[in-house]
Design an enzyme around this catalytic site. Structure first.
Site, short mmCIF file in Angstrom:
data_model
loop_
_atom_site.label_atom_id
_atom_site.label_comp_id
_atom_site.label_asym_id
_atom_site.label_seq_id
_atom_site.Cartn_x
_atom_site.Cartn_y
_atom_site.Cartn_z
N PHE A 393 0.87 -1.39 -0.01
CA PHE A 393 -0.06 0.15 0.09
C PHE A 393 0.94 1.18 -0.09
O PHE A 393 0.16 2.34 -0.18
CB PHE A 393 -1.20 0.02 1.06
CG PHE A 393 -0.58 -0.11 2.55
CD1 PHE A 393 0.01 1.02 3.02
CD2 PHE A 393 -1.00 -1.15 3.39
CE1 PHE A 393 0.31 0.89 4.48
CE2 PHE A 393 -0.58 -1.21 4.80
CZ PHE A 393 0.12 -0.10 5.23
N ARG A 455 4.41 -7.29 9.78
CA ARG A 455 4.38 -5.77 9.98
C ARG A 455 4.10 -5.37 11.53
O ARG A 455 3.72 -6.19 12.19
CB ARG A 455 3.21 -5.39 9.09
CG ARG A 455 1.85 -5.64 9.54
CD ARG A 455 0.64 -5.45 8.60
NE ARG A 455 0.36 -4.14 8.59
CZ ARG A 455 -0.90 -3.58 8.26
NH1 ARG A 455 -1.76 -4.42 7.50
NH2 ARG A 455 -1.13 -2.26 8.28
#
Ligand code: HEM
Ligand code: CU
Length: 570
Positions: A393, A455
């Protein structure tokens, strides 16, 4: 041919700020907030990038990492992008309808509500750094229950959301007045894009509004003592996928209506642009479950429906790639370019507005491909919650949207301030710095994610999470993230410097030399059926598709008690 040339090089006109002073003011205010959020968010970005790669851990404690990450996500993904959208859409409706805002006070009211909400949210987040204050909101930009923030965070979000709804009313009202004076005419393209995007927003934000007002705000106020994490996550992603199109639509709007002009030509096809925006309106909400492939309590079949819709959503993006590249080629050939690929050399790569948008579009292609991996129900489990996802993203919202927004500003900001762009050299290198920085950071994030590096963690030194353990002897991945992140932050600082210097510059004498004329498309709206402009029809189709995708799953989550944390049996 002569007429064509004359229209394409029509030269400068009266600056937007002189023609539509109220709209110019709102656009300037929105851009001011947007750019401030970008600058702060980018500084938090470099802190994270250096901290979690172990390159420099002196700025924050690991225990503050979630405050930083929440600030970074919320300021960039919600406020930088959507304040920019609010400004750009105000400009686009005003310009394309040829009328200034109907009521400057109403417009100031929605801007004030958005700003007040954003300040409340930021206060709650940054309170997390300061020991003594009662605020805290370390809930990341997805604010999943059972993580809990201070009520100020949710109340601010709600106020900001209402501000965006009222902004949409403002644009719809302008449109309806124009319609009253121009019965039977086709909706101008920029206004068409604004209205379809806002219809999508009204439908999809119902999810997050219910999540915040019915569940999370009462929970944080102590009015209820439990919520259903599955239900609140589902309501979040009901909104959370469409919001990505809310980030992208301003970029598409610019690629379709501004980029062809900067390339020296005109848009290839107005009908295709309309089809694309209609497809986004009807398809962007019934896909949210593709973010919940790993969630229990949702029947596989509904996940499969979401996957199928997601793959259909690729279509409008492919159509966009075709139309935008065709428009650029048309412009390049008019500028004397030739050959199968050689025409690209004739494009104005030294114009920062053009270069930023073109590079953003290129990176979007790469982001689209990693998105296809995310969307596949089976292969998703390989990358789920790994660094691959932020790698993806940052190509889409972090570059396709963000770099386009910066590029548009190089062209639009002079028109809404009446001032010449300052520090032009900075502006010229900035898109290239961003592009290189993102190529490094995002590539390394994708690679590390494939190897299983998670993440959202500040602790890369844990053995099983470390880059070294995952990638063997490839510490370059760590360095790429650190160097890339540093270049990106430099890019954001250069952009902010150009905008600040322009803001403080004198208006100067003489006319501003910005060519603001947007030529008509090669194939105009008269080449498409009128049904495309039937907003009621497309909104109704969108609602039906949402009901099919979400009706049964949400019913089963609510039926076992809306506040009961247990997941329903599947
Ligand atoms: C997350 C760096 C720009 C949106 C991250 C992470 C890093 C990072 C390293 C991952 C942290 C982790 O998972 O532990 C940077 C740098 C930037 C930048 C150095 C350059 C200035 C942007 C932009 C956007 C953005 C422009 C959006 C417009 C996000 C979001 C997250 C994120 C939404 C996820 C937050 C979360 O997990 O809750 N960024 N980023 N970033 N970034 Fe960026
Ligand atoms: Cu999605």
């Amino acid at each position: 041919e002569a007429a064509e040339q004359a229209e394409l090089t029509a030269g400068d006109r009266l600056a937007f700020v002189d023609q539509y002073p109220s709209a110019a003011r709102i656009t300037r205010l929105c851009f001011g907030v947007s750019f401030s959020a970008l600058l702060v968010g980018a500084v938090l970005g470099i802190v994270q990038a250096l901290h979690r790669t172990n390159v420099f851990r002196g700025v924050i404690e690991s225990s503050d990492y979630y405050s930083v990450l929440t600030g970074h996500g919320v300021l960039l993904a919600l406020f930088f992008t959507i304040f920019f959208l609010s400004g750009a859409f105000t400009w686009g409706t005003t310009r394309s309808l040829g009328r200034d805002l109907p009521s400057p006070r109403f417009s100031m009211a929605w801007f004030g509500l958005q700003l007040g909400g954003a300040v409340a949210v930021a206060t709650a987040i940054f309170g997390g750094f300061v020991g003594q204050v009662p605020f805290e909101a370390d809930v990341l930009y997805t604010f999943y229950a059972p993580l809990q923030a201070h009520p100020l965070f949710y109340a601010g979000l709600a106020a900001w959301l209402v501000g965006t709804w009222l902004a949409g009313f403002d644009w719809i009202r302008s449109y309806l007045r124009w319609r009253g004076d121009n019965p039977g005419e086709r909706v101008p393209l920029q206004t068409f894009m604004v209205l379809t995007t806002m219809l999508m927003w009204y439908i999809s934000t119902v999810g997050v509004a219910v999540e915040v007002l019915v569940f999370l705000l009462p929970l944080s106020l102590g009015l209820i003592d439990s919520v259903d994490p599955l239900l609140t996550r589902t309501l979040f992603w009901f909104f959370g996928h469409p919001v990505v199109y809310f980030w992208l639509m301003p970029a598409y709007f610019a690629w379709y209506t501004i980029l062809p002009k900067l390339a020296g030509g005109r848009l290839f096809s107005d009908p295709l642009a309309r089809v694309v925006f209609v497809l986004f309106l009807i398809l962007s909400t019934p896909v949210g479950f593709h973010h919940q492939y790993a969630d229990p309590g949702i029947a596989e079949g509904f996940k499969f429906v979401a996957m199928t819709n997601t793959m259909f959503l690729l279509l409008p993006s492919f159509l966009t790639a075709f139309t935008v590249v065709a428009s650029m080629e048309y412009g390049a050939r008019r500028r004397g370019g030739s050959g199968y690929f050689g025409w690209m050399k004739a494009l104005p790569w030294a114009n920062p507005a053009f270069a930023g948008m073109a590079l953003a579009g290129l990176m979007f292609a790469a982001g689209g491909f990693s998105g296809i991996v995310n969307a596949g129900m089976n292969i998703n489990s390989l990358v789920h919650n790994t660094l691959w996802v932020p790698g993806h993203f940052h190509l889409t919202v972090g570059t396709a949207s963000a770099l386009t927004m910066m590029a548009v500003s190089y062209w639009l900001y002079p028109q809404i301030t009446g001032k010449r762009l300052q520090l032009y050299g900075f502006a010229q290198v900035q898109p290239y710095i961003w592009f290189i920085g993102m190529a490094l950071m995002s590539n390394a994030m994708h690679r590390a994610g494939l190897a299983g590096v998670p993440r959202r963690t500040a602790e890369p030194q844990y053995d099983q999470f470390s880059f070294e353990a995952a990638l063997g002897s490839i510490p370059e991945m760590r360095l790429q993230i650190a160097v890339g992140g540093t270049l990106l932050t430099l890019g954001a600082v250069l952009f902010a410097a150009v905008m600040l210097a322009t803001w403080f510059a004198d208006r100067g004498r003489g006319r501003l030399r910005v060519d603001s004329h947007l030529p008509e498309p090669i194939s105009g709206p008269e080449d498409s059926p009128r049904v495309l402009d039937n907003f009621k029809l497309w909104a109704a189709v969108a609602v039906v598709l949402v009901a099919i995708a979400y009706g049964f799953p949400i019913f089963s989550m609510v039926a076992d008690g809306p506040f009961d944390p247990a997941a329903p049996p599947v």
